[in-house]
Design a protein around this motif. Structure first.
Motif, PDB file in Angstrom:
ATOM      1  N   VAL A 136      41.457  41.388  38.934  1.00 55.74           N
ATOM      2  CA  VAL A 136      42.097  41.336  37.628  1.00 55.74           C
ATOM      3  C   VAL A 136      43.086  42.497  37.612  1.00 55.74           C
ATOM      4  O   VAL A 136      42.690  43.636  37.853  1.00 55.74           O
ATOM      5  CB  VAL A 136      41.082  41.493  36.494  1.00 55.74           C
ATOM      6  CG1 VAL A 136      41.788  41.461  35.147  1.00 55.74           C
ATOM      7  CG2 VAL A 136      40.058  40.393  36.564  1.00 55.74           C
TER       8      VAL A 136
ATOM      9  N   MET B 236      43.795  37.002  38.621  1.00 54.28           N
ATOM     10  CA  MET B 236      44.049  36.534  37.256  1.00 54.28           C
ATOM     11  C   MET B 236      45.475  36.886  36.849  1.00 54.28           C
ATOM     12  O   MET B 236      45.980  37.938  37.235  1.00 54.28           O
ATOM     13  CB  MET B 236      43.069  37.219  36.313  1.00 54.28           C
ATOM     14  CG  MET B 236      42.357  36.239  35.412  1.00 54.28           C
ATOM     15  SD  MET B 236      41.205  37.085  34.314  1.00 54.28           S
ATOM     16  CE  MET B 236      41.373  36.044  32.878  1.00 54.28           C
TER      17      MET B 236
ATOM     18  N   GLY C 200      43.418  40.447  31.779  1.00 54.47           N
ATOM     19  CA  GLY C 200      43.860  39.286  32.542  1.00 54.47           C
ATOM     20  C   GLY C 200      44.521  38.246  31.653  1.00 54.47           C
ATOM     21  O   GLY C 200      45.527  37.640  32.028  1.00 54.47           O
TER      22      GLY C 200
ATOM     23  N   PRO D  53      35.272  38.031  35.087  1.00 52.63           N
ATOM     24  CA  PRO D  53      35.739  36.961  35.966  1.00 52.63           C
ATOM     25  C   PRO D  53      34.725  36.622  37.063  1.00 52.63           C
ATOM     26  O   PRO D  53      34.642  35.469  37.488  1.00 52.63           O
ATOM     27  CB  PRO D  53      37.024  37.544  36.563  1.00 52.63           C
ATOM     28  CG  PRO D  53      37.484  38.539  35.537  1.00 52.63           C
ATOM     29  CD  PRO D  53      36.239  39.126  34.955  1.00 52.63           C
TER      30      PRO D  53
ATOM     31  N   HIS E 226      42.796  31.566  38.052  1.00 54.70           N
ATOM     32  CA  HIS E 226      41.655  31.857  37.166  1.00 54.70           C
ATOM     33  C   HIS E 226      40.666  30.708  37.245  1.00 54.70           C
ATOM     34  O   HIS E 226      40.994  29.653  37.771  1.00 54.70           O
ATOM     35  CB  HIS E 226      42.085  32.077  35.716  1.00 54.70           C
ATOM     36  CG  HIS E 226      42.978  31.005  35.213  1.00 54.70           C
ATOM     37  ND1 HIS E 226      42.526  29.825  34.731  1.00 54.70           N
ATOM     38  CD2 HIS E 226      44.335  30.919  35.182  1.00 54.70           C
ATOM     39  CE1 HIS E 226      43.559  29.067  34.391  1.00 54.70           C
ATOM     40  NE2 HIS E 226      44.664  29.687  34.670  1.00 54.70           N
TER      41      HIS E 226
ATOM     42  N   ALA F 125      38.273  43.392  31.317  1.00 53.15           N
ATOM     43  CA  ALA F 125      39.094  42.805  32.368  1.00 53.15           C
ATOM     44  C   ALA F 125      39.638  41.452  31.941  1.00 53.15           C
ATOM     45  O   ALA F 125      40.803  41.125  32.172  1.00 53.15           O
ATOM     46  CB  ALA F 125      38.279  42.665  33.644  1.00 53.15           C
TER      47      ALA F 125
END
Lengths: 435, 435
Positions: free
Chosen positions: A383, A413, B169, A311, A435, B165
């Motif tokens: 996350v 997330m 997520g 992420p 997100h 992750a």
């Protein structure tokens, strides 16, 4: 001189003309909303056929109401509207919301009726909102003349819409998420009061920090430019324009009967006036919420603080695409992070605390980062991990950010399972993105 | 020849090496998930310190398991992993998932350990997934070797991720929304099995209709091109690439220790291979779900069916920006719509049934539109109105679309209050978008 729009939002007494005892009728919903959302002024249903609706004494006509009335809401068949409006004028009411449809949007017969209403309003120096709208809400005093089910939370975003449906849909979208609104209204046909009038009014409203607008057309480009330029110096105007492509413009025209104009002309005007344009309904409120909740960054250097690499990489891509820079942190910050975090953590930018990061790690790191001289914007990412509670991390971020002069924009997330974290953050004026 | 990856997803017996009785340990979570998600094969915790964990007999080492074992999941400190892997090889196990971290991603010591594992695997002709991953799930037989809480619904999207992750997520994001998955896995360091191997495997898997991938880097560009080109002829590959900008690439590199490569080279390769690239995690699943649930359109002419002008205008803008055309409907369709809808409705394209439209109106109109010769894609839009039940409209759209050879993509505005409508639609393989 106080604004002529003030009675719409600060009325001491409201008459609902055409209020019905039938719970399937929209006019019943309006009366119900006026009663239920904490409005402290007088509420006067007007309907010659009822004695009492929802516990409120009902009057045969607006002249019969004994107490002060400075706002009337008319929800009657279109042909009956001019007469009711005339009665409002005679009663000395200066602000009228016409909810009813059946006017300009239906063709030439309706257009004539609408012109007739405008003439009556002018004769009595009344201001009109509508016709063909869902009404308005001032969330700070509970004055709610809409038939919308449920309301967003109270806050600083003043939202106006040229589409009643978008107004209703937005209510549904943001409900229960602590995205705070000051005002919430749709303008319908804009026979009298236009989007520009409302922007001007909200510009002076002390409860409104940001103005969010869904716009299909600007009635008077020159006046919009003047007003928006003035207002955007004091508070941000965030705007979503529908009808940007020719297909979109045709769609606008088919449902309002008016031309949407050339988008490039609009774009130029928005830019000149300091208006922030967005592309989707979700973006309209993401941006408005950020501007309401957080200080403006003083530069374009961001730091990402994360518990997961993926992420952070996606966020880096997105920041970079918008001209935001990931600058190196100060040596001192890196040193403190290195001392306190997992030895395997990355203390560059992004700072990756790895999957085991706990609320205390987030608190320590956020505290460091908001005081790093190379940082203008702090972006904590979480996350969800099976052993970490997102709401606990959210609370740690809130506590650590107290008094920050730099914006802190959190990204967690997930969806339903992170709602509690969202309420912690947004309830403390910190926007959360998913997100 | 059956794929060497088959035991990963079709194992008849699974050993969990390092299973713990302590519910705070990830290895406990893995055992719990194996037991709870309906996996019918043998489950064998391996831990010399326990007799029994979660009601399963525990073995001191993998050699002691009396029944067939063709998949092992190792979750031990990195230095203990090679020995456990050696024991798996001796036992004849051909597929091993190494969940544990502490390998290549931590530097040169870890890199050596990882090389040692690879050597052992090669000696015994074992395939490895990981190390440093969250494991894998085959939703069609309940084989779940992850420690993720909760799972998405069962369906046709095979999802692979190079980030554990992002995998977790995504689980959080799509849970309970009837976005169906066939497989769900993260690949960690990809010491042996790579993204390309999984794409190849899912290409032949009968339960997978669409392959969705989150990718930070491609290990072997030439092989990826060959495999993806082959697979994308049979089923769509939808891909989100992180590290597209230099900032994103640096973020990828800092958490995986590997270079992300030049994005323009990736783009060219994706295009050549017929891979569909997307920009966000949400888009990855929106697009995958569409492709899984609905037929491909045979042309680019869409019709919008709405109960509100504003959202139709926004959708028109968006379609137009993507080269989708709003063609005029056949005269016969317009005639039928005119006869059945509110006389004030617009029967052009967009078809605007106005705010009072009921489930029966949606049913009638969708039925007409899916058989109009000028229509390739039908887009019903609903903005919740106080007297119309979104789930009722959703059911009407589902019923009316039965047997349609044209994709029907529904858009309902709102969030929590439209969740029931989403379940009706997505539970019937019709994607729903919210705005």
């Amino acid at each position: 001189m106080p604004s002529s729009l003030r009675p719409f939002f600060e009325a001491t007494g409201v008459a609902v003309i055409g209020a019905s005892a039938n719970p399937r009728k929209l006019s019943h919903g309006i009366l119900k909303n006026l009663i239920e959302y904490g409005y402290k002024g007088g509420i006067y249903p007007v309907n010659p056929g009822s004695e009492d609706i929802l516990g409120q004494k009902c009057y045969p006509d607006v002249a019969a109401v004994p107490n002060p009335v400075d706002l009337a809401v008319i929800i009657l068949p279109a042909p009956a509207t001019p007469e009711a409006l005339e009665a409002c004028g005679k009663r000395g009411i200066k602000a009228v919301v016409i909810i009813s449809g059946g006017f300009k949007e239906t063709g030439s017969g309706g257009q004539e009726l609408e012109a007739q209403c405008l003439k009556i309003a002018a004769d009595h120096q009344m201001r009109l909102i509508g016709p063909n709208c869902v009404g308005l809400v001032n969330l700070h005093n509970g004055l709610n003349t809409t038939f919308i089910n449920g309301l967003p939370d109270v806050g600083g975003i003043g939202f106006l819409s040229q589409s009643g449906a978008v107004c209703g849909g937005v209510g549904d979208l943001v409900q229960g998420k602590k995205v705070g609104f000051s005002h919430f209204l749709s303008l319908g046909n804009e026979a009298d009061v236009t989007e520009t009038d409302i922007i001007e009014y909200l510009g002076d409203d002390p409860n409104t920090n940001v103005i969010a607008a869904y716009v299909e057309q600007i009635r008077d480009g020159r006046r919009f430019l003047e007003v928006a330029r003035e207002v955007s110096r004091k508070k941000p105007i965030v705007l979503l324009k529908a009808g940007r492509t020719s297909a979109g413009a045709r769609a606008v025209s088919s449902h309002t009967g008016s031309l949407a104009g050339s988008y490039s002309a609009y774009q130029a005007a928005f830019k000149q006036a300091g208006v922030i344009e967005v592309n989707t309904v979700a973006e309209l409120f993401d941006v408005s919420m950020c501007l309401d909740f957080q200080p403006l960054p003083t530069g374009k250097r961001a730091v990402i603080l994360t518990n997961a690499g993926g992420p952070a990489a996606l966020t880096s891509d997105s920041l970079s695409a918008h001209g935001i820079i990931l600058e190196d942190l100060e040596a001192e910050t890196r040193e403190v992070l290195r001392q306190h975090l997992n030895p395997a953590a990355q203390v560059g930018n992004p700072v990756d605390m790895l999957g085991g990061a706990e609320p205390a790690d987030y608190a320590m790191a956020v505290k460091q980062l908001i005081s790093d001289k190379n940082v203008d914007i702090v972006i904590p990412i979480l996350v969800p991990q099976s052993l970490v509670n997102p709401a606990g991390v959210a609370q740690a971020i809130v506590d650590a950010s107290q008094g920050s002069t730099r914006p802190v924009l959190t990204c967690i997330m997930g969806d339903i399972s992170v709602n509690e974290a969202r309420l912690v953050l947004q309830g403390n004026r910190m926007p959360m993105f998913v997100h």
